[in-house]
Scaffold this motif. Structure first.
Motif, PDB file in Angstrom:
ATOM      1  N   LEU A  78       0.825  -1.201   0.000  1.00 30.76           N
ATOM      2  CA  LEU A  78       0.000   0.000   0.000  1.00 30.76           C
ATOM      3  C   LEU A  78       0.869   1.266   0.000  1.00 30.76           C
ATOM      4  O   LEU A  78       0.577   2.227  -0.720  1.00 30.76           O
ATOM      5  CB  LEU A  78      -0.943  -0.008   1.203  1.00 30.76           C
ATOM      6  N   ASP A  79       1.953   1.256   0.768  1.00 29.59           N
ATOM      7  CA  ASP A  79       2.871   2.406   0.786  1.00 29.59           C
ATOM      8  C   ASP A  79       3.528   2.617  -0.579  1.00 29.59           C
ATOM      9  O   ASP A  79       3.658   3.758  -1.042  1.00 29.59           O
ATOM     10  CB  ASP A  79       3.959   2.215   1.850  1.00 29.59           C
ATOM     11  N   GLU A  81       2.267   1.712  -3.487  1.00 25.50           N
ATOM     12  CA  GLU A  81       1.230   2.200  -4.401  1.00 25.50           C
ATOM     13  C   GLU A  81       0.985   3.699  -4.201  1.00 25.50           C
ATOM     14  O   GLU A  81       0.836   4.437  -5.172  1.00 25.50           O
ATOM     15  CB  GLU A  81      -0.063   1.401  -4.206  1.00 25.50           C
ATOM     16  N   LYS A  82       0.969   4.153  -2.936  1.00 23.85           N
ATOM     17  CA  LYS A  82       0.783   5.586  -2.660  1.00 23.85           C
ATOM     18  C   LYS A  82       1.932   6.401  -3.242  1.00 23.85           C
ATOM     19  O   LYS A  82       1.716   7.438  -3.868  1.00 23.85           O
ATOM     20  CB  LYS A  82       0.694   5.840  -1.157  1.00 23.85           C
ATOM     21  N   GLN A  83       3.165   5.943  -3.013  1.00 20.24           N
ATOM     22  CA  GLN A  83       4.334   6.641  -3.558  1.00 20.24           C
ATOM     23  C   GLN A  83       4.257   6.724  -5.078  1.00 20.24           C
ATOM     24  O   GLN A  83       4.518   7.772  -5.672  1.00 20.24           O
ATOM     25  CB  GLN A  83       5.628   5.915  -3.175  1.00 20.24           C
ATOM     26  N   VAL A  85       1.635   6.616  -7.074  1.00 21.52           N
ATOM     27  CA  VAL A  85       0.571   7.506  -7.561  1.00 21.52           C
ATOM     28  C   VAL A  85       1.008   8.967  -7.424  1.00 21.52           C
ATOM     29  O   VAL A  85       0.735   9.784  -8.307  1.00 21.52           O
ATOM     30  CB  VAL A  85      -0.758   7.236  -6.819  1.00 21.52           C
ATOM     31  N   LYS A  86       1.721   9.292  -6.352  1.00 22.61           N
ATOM     32  CA  LYS A  86       2.232  10.660  -6.196  1.00 22.61           C
ATOM     33  C   LYS A  86       3.195  11.006  -7.326  1.00 22.61           C
ATOM     34  O   LYS A  86       3.167  12.109  -7.867  1.00 22.61           O
ATOM     35  CB  LYS A  86       2.907  10.828  -4.837  1.00 22.61           C
ATOM     36  N   VAL A 161      -7.999   7.620  -5.939  1.00 25.58           N
ATOM     37  CA  VAL A 161      -7.156   6.432  -6.119  1.00 25.58           C
ATOM     38  C   VAL A 161      -7.877   5.218  -5.544  1.00 25.58           C
ATOM     39  O   VAL A 161      -8.403   5.271  -4.435  1.00 25.58           O
ATOM     40  CB  VAL A 161      -5.797   6.598  -5.401  1.00 25.58           C
ATOM     41  N   TYR A 163      -6.836   1.407  -4.716  1.00 28.85           N
ATOM     42  CA  TYR A 163      -5.655   0.548  -4.592  1.00 28.85           C
ATOM     43  C   TYR A 163      -5.972  -0.896  -4.978  1.00 28.85           C
ATOM     44  O   TYR A 163      -7.131  -1.274  -5.100  1.00 28.85           O
ATOM     45  CB  TYR A 163      -5.102   0.621  -3.165  1.00 28.85           C
ATOM     46  N   GLU A 169      -8.873   6.317  -1.689  1.00 27.77           N
ATOM     47  CA  GLU A 169      -8.710   7.603  -1.032  1.00 27.77           C
ATOM     48  C   GLU A 169      -8.404   8.643  -2.094  1.00 27.77           C
ATOM     49  O   GLU A 169      -8.236   8.324  -3.272  1.00 27.77           O
ATOM     50  CB  GLU A 169      -7.618   7.584   0.028  1.00 27.77           C
ATOM     51  N   LEU A 171      -5.701  11.573  -3.185  1.00 25.28           N
ATOM     52  CA  LEU A 171      -4.340  12.090  -2.954  1.00 25.28           C
ATOM     53  C   LEU A 171      -4.177  13.410  -3.689  1.00 25.28           C
ATOM     54  O   LEU A 171      -4.615  13.592  -4.766  1.00 25.28           O
ATOM     55  CB  LEU A 171      -3.285  11.112  -3.445  1.00 25.28           C
TER      56      LEU A 171
END
Length: 171
Positions: A78-79, A81-83, A85-86, A161, A163, A169, A171
């Protein structure tokens, strides 16, 4: 004068000398605990019960460890994937929504291959994959599927987003 506690589980049990004595400082008295074991109970049966208890504890420990490791792996994914997308927001312009379809890790290169469906603010979508390495500031490579959707630039607003585990969520 002391305090005596006896534990008798069944009428057929016979007292065997298994006694614990301790001086209690608060009451200033001796405390004695007597335990009654079943008459004729074999030592072998007791060993099997202890073995069963130890095996159950080991199995519970292994299951708990597996659940912990799975949760840790899911959190790391998950971390990542967040990175990614940013970084994707800094690569493409006018992104409205990103749905991560799947993610794979390459042990040889230490990078991730991420497959997404990206939708722009006009409602057009592109299904493509890109390469991403952890803690990087740019995408290493990506496939071009729809140039109208995949316009180079930056997205300044919030992006919805979804996941790979189904959570979402902005972003």
């Amino acid at each position: 004068m002391g305090i005596q506690i006896s534990l008798k589980l069944h009428e057929k049990f016979t007292k065997y000398p298994c006694c614990f004595k301790r001086r209690c400082g608060i009451l200033n008295k001796d405390i004695q605990i007597n335990i009654y074991f079943q008459k004729g109970g074999s030592l072998l049966k007791k060993k099997w019960w202890w073995l069963l208890v130890v095996l159950v504890m080991i199995i519970l420990g292994l299951l708990g460890g597996k659940m912990y490791m799975d949760n840790k792996k899911e959190q790391k994914t998950l971390d990542i994937e967040k990175q990614s997308v940013k970084v994707l927001k800094k690569t493409f312009a006018n992104i409205a929504k990103v749905k991560i379809e799947r993610i794979g890790y390459n042990n040889m290169t230490g990078s991730y291959s991420i497959v997404v469906t990206m939708t722009n603010k006009q409602g057009q979508s592109a299904y493509f994959d890109y390469g991403f390495a952890e803690n990087q500031k740019e995408i290493s490579d990506y496939g071009i599927e729809n140039e109208d959707v995949q316009k180079e630039g930056a997205t300044s607003g919030k992006v919805k987003v979804i996941y790979s585990n189904g959570s979402g969520e902005e972003l």
